[in-house]
Design a protein around this motif. Sequence first.
Motif, PDB file in Angstrom:
ATOM      1  N   ARG A   1      -3.784   1.571  10.253  1.00  0.00           N
ATOM      2  CA  ARG A   1      -5.194   1.606   9.732  1.00  0.00           C
ATOM      3  C   ARG A   1      -6.183   2.191  10.846  1.00  0.00           C
ATOM      4  O   ARG A   1      -5.867   1.424  11.908  1.00  0.00           O
TER       5      ARG A   1
ATOM      6  N   LYS B   1      -1.983  12.825  -0.099  1.00  0.00           N
ATOM      7  CA  LYS B   1      -1.459  11.654   0.002  1.00  0.00           C
ATOM      8  C   LYS B   1       0.366  11.885  -0.289  1.00  0.00           C
ATOM      9  O   LYS B   1       1.092  11.296   0.410  1.00  0.00           O
ATOM     10  N   ILE B   2       0.549  12.364  -0.978  1.00  0.00           N
ATOM     11  CA  ILE B   2       1.990  12.630  -1.171  1.00  0.00           C
ATOM     12  C   ILE B   2       2.969  13.016  -0.894  1.00  0.00           C
ATOM     13  O   ILE B   2       3.508  12.530   0.172  1.00  0.00           O
TER      14      ILE B   2
ATOM     15  N   GLY C   1       2.869   2.054   3.262  1.00  0.00           N
ATOM     16  CA  GLY C   1       3.128   3.846   3.274  1.00  0.00           C
ATOM     17  C   GLY C   1       4.296   3.622   2.244  1.00  0.00           C
ATOM     18  O   GLY C   1       5.126   2.518   2.045  1.00  0.00           O
ATOM     19  N   HIS C   2       5.071   4.751   3.156  1.00  0.00           N
ATOM     20  CA  HIS C   2       6.271   4.940   1.883  1.00  0.00           C
ATOM     21  C   HIS C   2       7.653   4.916   2.566  1.00  0.00           C
ATOM     22  O   HIS C   2       8.667   5.133   1.617  1.00  0.00           O
TER      23      HIS C   2
ATOM     24  N   GLU D   1       3.293  11.107   2.867  1.00  0.00           N
ATOM     25  CA  GLU D   1       3.632   9.825   2.521  1.00  0.00           C
ATOM     26  C   GLU D   1       5.416  10.235   2.727  1.00  0.00           C
ATOM     27  O   GLU D   1       6.162   9.875   3.261  1.00  0.00           O
TER      28      GLU D   1
ATOM     29  N   GLN E   1      -4.679   9.009   5.571  1.00  0.00           N
ATOM     30  CA  GLN E   1      -4.065   9.473   3.569  1.00  0.00           C
ATOM     31  C   GLN E   1      -5.290   9.255   2.393  1.00  0.00           C
ATOM     32  O   GLN E   1      -4.444   9.896   1.658  1.00  0.00           O
TER      33      GLN E   1
ATOM     34  N   GLU F   1       1.003  -1.295   0.189  1.00  0.00           N
ATOM     35  CA  GLU F   1      -0.059   0.094  -0.386  1.00  0.00           C
ATOM     36  C   GLU F   1       0.784   1.448  -0.170  1.00  0.00           C
ATOM     37  O   GLU F   1       0.566   1.795   0.964  1.00  0.00           O
ATOM     38  N   ASP F   2       2.054   0.958  -0.668  1.00  0.00           N
ATOM     39  CA  ASP F   2       2.527   2.607  -1.075  1.00  0.00           C
ATOM     40  C   ASP F   2       1.760   3.381  -2.469  1.00  0.00           C
ATOM     41  O   ASP F   2       1.997   3.290  -3.402  1.00  0.00           O
ATOM     42  N   VAL F   3       1.250   4.047  -1.934  1.00  0.00           N
ATOM     43  CA  VAL F   3       0.990   5.125  -3.308  1.00  0.00           C
ATOM     44  C   VAL F   3       2.018   6.560  -3.950  1.00  0.00           C
ATOM     45  O   VAL F   3       1.421   6.375  -4.848  1.00  0.00           O
ATOM     46  N   ILE F   4       2.652   5.871  -3.315  1.00  0.00           N
ATOM     47  CA  ILE F   4       3.939   6.917  -4.163  1.00  0.00           C
ATOM     48  C   ILE F   4       4.342   5.854  -5.192  1.00  0.00           C
ATOM     49  O   ILE F   4       4.316   6.610  -6.451  1.00  0.00           O
TER      50      ILE F   4
ATOM     51  N   ARG G   1      -7.036   3.707   5.608  1.00  0.00           N
ATOM     52  CA  ARG G   1      -5.855   4.464   6.426  1.00  0.00           C
ATOM     53  C   ARG G   1      -6.160   6.595   6.198  1.00  0.00           C
ATOM     54  O   ARG G   1      -6.853   6.339   5.169  1.00  0.00           O
TER      55      ARG G   1
END
Lengths: 271, 543
Positions: free
Chosen positions: B27, B60-61, A243-244, B64, B52, A215-218, B50
């Motif tokens: 979560r 989001k960016i 995450g990232h 993170e 984000q 689940e890394d959005v980046i 989550r």
Amino acid sequence: MGVLRRNNVQIMGSGQKAMVFAHGFGCDQNMWRFVWPTFADEYRIILFDHVGCGGSDLKAYNVGKYASLEGYADDLIEICRELDITHGIFVGHSVSAMIGAVASIQAPELFDDLVMIGPSPRYIDDEDYTGGFSEAQIEELLDFLDDNHMGWSQAMAPVIMGNPDRPELSAELTNSFCMTDPEIAKRFARVTFLSDNRADLALVTARALVLQCSEDVIAPQAVGAYVHQCLPNSAFVLLQATGHCPNLSAPEETISAMKTFLEARDRERQI
Amino acid sequence: MSREIDDLDDLFENAPCGYVSAGPDGRITRANSTFASWLGREPSEFVGRRFQDFLNIAGKIYYETHFAPLMRMQGFFNEVALDLVHADGSRLPVLVNAVERRDQEGALRFVRITIFNASDRRRYERELLEARRAAENANAELQKLNHTLEERIAEAVEARMKSEAALRQAQKMEAVGQLTGGIAHDFNNMLAVILSALNLLERRLAKGEDISRYIAAAKDGAARAAAVTQRLLAFSRQQTLAPEPLYANQMVAEMSELLRRTLGEAVRLETVLAGGLWQILTDKNVLENAILNLAINARDAMTEGGRLTIETANCHLDEANGAEHDVEPGQYVMVAVTDTGTGMTPDVVAKAFDPFFTTKGPGKGTGLGLSQVFGFVKQSGGHIKIYSEIGQGTSIKIYLPRYYGAAETRKRLEARTLARGADSEVVLVVEDDEQVLALTAQMLRDLGYGVIEARGGEEALAALSAHPEIRLLFTDVVMPDMNGRRLAEKALERRPDLKVLFTTGYTRNAVEHNGVLDPSVNLLQKPASLEQLAVKIRTVLDG
């Protein structure tokens, strides 16, 4: 201004072999604080900040030079040569994973191994390629950076060291770990999220480890898989960490994966 | 107990801020109703997601890359501005605080996220931003305008200065022209005196007669010429000062005749000379010139006439005066020139010593006079001060340092030459300069001519009537009451056979172009030698 001062290079550890850590967009060498001590006994630890981040020399920032990842890769090469590093291990997070890959192509003698945490050669989707972002989304991000300066500064305020417009901020900053210059950070974001270094992957000769978060959005899983697929000699580990930044959120898991990779390399060598 | 729980539950659910709890894996375990309603969702929809996930893409960016690492490193983050996305796609600007809660072993138990609605604040910020941008634009405009204005002013000033410079140059040239013409006239008269005297000396010496008169006349002419030369040099600012010890009283007394003539009848000259006046060490000619200059200015300020007072006094300038006026304290001799004229405004007084500053109309003044006086006085270690009242008059005071040494008279060069001549016809000599007249007459007598003298046109016409034996009218061209040409016309009406010879210190061109003389007339240029005079007279008489 020496290279070491320019990039705020810190040298730690007691080993012979160099392990060079490079932070990604949004932070500085602080992000390795939970990881590098584990390797300090065995390796010579090199930490640094990219120009424009952390304790680097902001005056050294040159818009033209840092308009592509090659500028950052050149700095990395200079640092390694200044420290006489060859056959070292490079650990790069996010965009720096690709910066390390580019540097290793230009100077293959520097690194035998690349540890790439959350790498992405291109963030924007392209035909069959999944980058994780539509062009519109990256445009939205960049517009947000460009048009909403104060809103962005507001968002960034906690991580801004000095804000000349609001000097009171720096005095009462509670969020002060990763320092960054807002204007430079904007440019770094643009360089990062518009980069496309897919073609470089096949040229990497060093052994590589791709550490992929859940689940890394980046850098979504498809991107990590793509990197692993394109690299001539790589291992792929999907972390449970989400995450990232697994180096921060799940340092034990990150360290464990790195050790496994490095030990496998040592076993190969013994055979 | 259950009431308390209800109460706390109500507080959690309906607090004016959003509350979100998340487990160690990030979560969400619980979100309050306030938060859910802000995003148009049910609280249960957040569980398992989550935080984000509900941010816009930039959020989001940044979450993170910046805020998640930050929280991990320092355990919290505060007042982070982010945009949440509503179920309908709209954005909700919020400020977010987050804190990690850990157990005693340091293991992460959960993350508490507090969300504040920042719509208003973000709107203010936007307005503030726009206002700031507008202010910056206005400021930039203003700077541009200022810059343009400065440029335009600079251009205008430059243009103005150019035209003023051109005007000054023109005025200077005009003044030089006037001065040259006037000086040449005076100078020629002086040279005429000297030449005539020398010619006569030559002749007298030959005869062994008394020559002292002519030596004196030649010396006087030469001295006057030297003074004129000095003034010319002063005007061209090339003078070197030749200081000599002198008494200002004596000098002023010597000047009074010159001053009276300069001032004209409408201005009465008074001198108030202090007894026991100290000596000064200065260039006499330059000081004379300075006083003359001041007197002329005074005269011009008294168009209706008035009184000009020249006053001398011993003065002591003390520390206070000295500091104020930038002069050494000590003993000075003051020479003041005071008029009862129109006076000057403080504005004009302030600029009076500036080079080229003049209140006189174009062509009437060069603006050099006072600046030269100022320069001379300063060069002499002195001081000059103007006192002026509009309608009352002006007093200009020159202070020159007292001289303590002994007086010494400058030695003057002696002039010496011889003279000779002969013939016998009657010549009527008309000349307004007494000395020139006397010497010319003497030369003609020495040449053997009968001579009748006249000091002006009327006198000459009378002499013509009384003396029919006159054969030649020898007249100056430029004379105050009746000029030479007019005289000649009248004379020829009565005596058509009369021979006429003009003489002038002006050039032939000047008198012809001014319509004074025909090119065909007989003209003897001043100053003429005895030989030139003899030849010209003979030619005209025989012609």
